[in-house]
Design an enzyme around this catalytic site. Structure first.
Site, short mmCIF file in Angstrom:
data_model
loop_
_atom_site.label_atom_id
_atom_site.label_comp_id
_atom_site.label_asym_id
_atom_site.label_seq_id
_atom_site.Cartn_x
_atom_site.Cartn_y
_atom_site.Cartn_z
N HIS A 35 0.81 -1.17 0.11
CA HIS A 35 0.17 -0.03 -0.11
C HIS A 35 0.96 1.18 0.04
O HIS A 35 0.58 2.29 -0.70
CB HIS A 35 -0.74 -0.06 1.42
CG HIS A 35 -1.80 -1.13 1.47
ND1 HIS A 35 -1.80 -2.04 2.59
CD2 HIS A 35 -2.87 -1.38 0.67
CE1 HIS A 35 -2.84 -2.87 2.19
NE2 HIS A 35 -3.52 -2.48 1.04
N GLY A 147 -3.04 -1.53 -7.49
CA GLY A 147 -1.74 -2.46 -7.38
C GLY A 147 -2.15 -3.33 -8.43
O GLY A 147 -3.07 -3.97 -8.61
N ASP A 150 -3.64 -7.07 -7.87
CA ASP A 150 -5.02 -7.39 -7.89
C ASP A 150 -5.25 -6.86 -9.61
O ASP A 150 -6.03 -6.08 -9.91
CB ASP A 150 -6.01 -6.43 -7.26
CG ASP A 150 -5.92 -6.82 -5.95
OD1 ASP A 150 -6.61 -7.86 -5.13
OD2 ASP A 150 -5.11 -6.24 -5.11
N VAL A 176 4.51 -5.44 -4.61
CA VAL A 176 5.63 -5.50 -3.53
C VAL A 176 5.47 -6.80 -2.99
O VAL A 176 4.51 -7.36 -2.70
CB VAL A 176 5.35 -4.51 -2.50
CG1 VAL A 176 6.47 -4.51 -1.64
CG2 VAL A 176 5.39 -3.19 -3.18
P1 AMP Z 1 -6.57 -3.66 -0.44
O1 AMP Z 1 -6.56 -2.76 0.85
O2 AMP Z 1 -6.20 -5.02 -0.31
O3 AMP Z 1 -8.08 -3.61 -0.97
O4 AMP Z 1 -5.64 -3.08 -1.48
C1 AMP Z 1 -5.66 -1.57 -1.95
C2 AMP Z 1 -4.77 -1.32 -2.94
O5 AMP Z 1 -3.37 -1.77 -2.76
C3 AMP Z 1 -5.20 -2.13 -4.38
O6 AMP Z 1 -4.90 -1.35 -5.37
C4 AMP Z 1 -4.25 -3.39 -4.20
O7 AMP Z 1 -4.22 -3.91 -5.50
C5 AMP Z 1 -3.19 -2.73 -3.56
N1 AMP Z 1 -2.07 -3.66 -3.08
C6 AMP Z 1 -2.67 -4.73 -2.25
N2 AMP Z 1 -1.36 -5.54 -2.02
C7 AMP Z 1 -0.09 -5.06 -2.85
C8 AMP Z 1 1.02 -5.45 -2.98
N3 AMP Z 1 1.52 -6.34 -2.37
N4 AMP Z 1 1.76 -4.56 -3.87
C9 AMP Z 1 1.26 -3.50 -4.47
N5 AMP Z 1 0.01 -3.19 -4.57
C10 AMP Z 1 -0.84 -3.82 -3.64
#
Ligand code: AMP
Length: 289
Positions: A35, A147, A150, A176
């Site tokens: 994030h 990210g 997804d 990441v």
């Molecule tokens: P989430 O809180 O899981 O809904 O993710 C919020 C954002 O962070 C989304 O755009 C995800 O694709 C991105 N995200 C989650 N994990 C990662 C990661 N390991 N590397 C890069 N972006 C990420």
């Protein structure tokens, strides 16, 4: 931290008066380095960054982990202060769905939402697009960062933005990973110690298939079958493992030059997804058309 829409709009109006671009980074909290990399990319693309934290009930299916989803607001607030995000917006449910969830206007992208994670989690992507559209309407950002982790989600949001002529730029940030290759995810917390040892094999399998594709192997079905088999041997329950065109998730044409290899597996209580992109730049026009 701002909870209230009026307070957020006041802040946004001040920034707009100064003429800066605003980027949004939508999250469900429990922030990790993935994030925070999105926040950094947002800062490179805009003068102001709004991180939103909302665990959106409409994107969780029956029996999924909405209640159990890890929440850590205090720690998240500190991480974002350290990362120098300008605002953390934490709306309550009435702010996002003022007429209630049942009566909420929905946004739905046909096709792309019905395959892979969409067929495994019916309604999930409709929940995502609908809430992201609401966040876009509230913040009215010039830039939005998602990210690559997804992959299908960012593709669907790009399609929605394109189809609805939303006046904003979508930026996709590379995944990441932990030192052993496992893609960072809030849901990794569901893994037992033993499962955590096994989990990096998912990325390893994607990586191996990527090397074979790059070496010129073109029997995609065979590569997918062998990869699925090796995931089973590593104790995963695979949901899908597929080699697709990066631009639209369709079966690759003969002249396809940008591929995505994407997978979803279950491991104990956790559902893990990951992907790699080959031969294309996530943010270039090559993938856009
Ligand atoms: P989430 O809180 O899981 O809904 O993710 C919020 C954002 O962070 C989304 O755009 C995800 O694709 C991105 N995200 C989650 N994990 C990662 C990661 N390991 N590397 C890069 N972006 C990420």
């Amino acid at each position: 931290m701002i909870r209230d829409k009026a307070a957020l709009h006041k802040q946004l109006a001040e920034w707009r008066h100064d003429g800066g671009r605003v980027a949004i980074v939508p999250t469900m909290g429990n922030l990790h380095a993935g994030h925070l990399s999105l926040v950094r990319l947002a800062q490179q693309n805009a003068e102001r960054v709004v991180v939103t934290l909302f665990v959106n009930p409409t994107q969780f299916g029956d029996g999924e982990d909405f209640e159990a989803y890890p929440r850590s607001l205090k720690r998240d607030t500190r991480s974002l202060e350290d990362a120098r995000a300008d605002v953390l917006f934490v709306p309550d449910i009435e702010t996002i769905y003022p007429f209630g969830i049942e009566n909420a206007t929905r946004v739905s992208v046909p096709g792309l939402t019905e395959i892979f994670c969409g067929s495994r989690r019916p309604g999930h992507f409709d929940g995502v697009t609908s809430v992201v559209m609401r966040l876009f309407s509230i913040v009215q950002p010039e830039v939005a960062v998602f990210g690559q982790k997804d992959y299908q989600q960012q593709l669907i949001i790009r399609r929605m933005a394109d189809d609805l002529s939303l006046p904003l730029k979508i930026v996709t940030a590379p995944t990441v990973r932990e030192a052993d290759g496992l893609a960072m995810s809030s849901r990794n917390a569901y893994l037992s110690d033993e499962e955590r040892q096994v989990a990096p094999a998912l990325y390893q399998t994607l990586h191996d298939v990527g090397e074979k594709l790059q070496a010129g192997e073109r029997s995609h079905a065979e590569l997918e079958d062998r990869a699925t088999q090796s995931l089973v041997e590593s104790r995963f329950c695979p949901e899908y493992f597929a080699i697709r065109q990066a631009i639209d998730l369709k079966e690759p044409d003969l002249d396809c030059s940008a591929f995505v290899v994407l997978a979803a597996v279950r491991l104990g209580k956790a559902r893990l997804i990951d992907n790699i992109v080959l031969g294309g730049n996530l943010n270039s026009n090559e993938l856009d058309g």
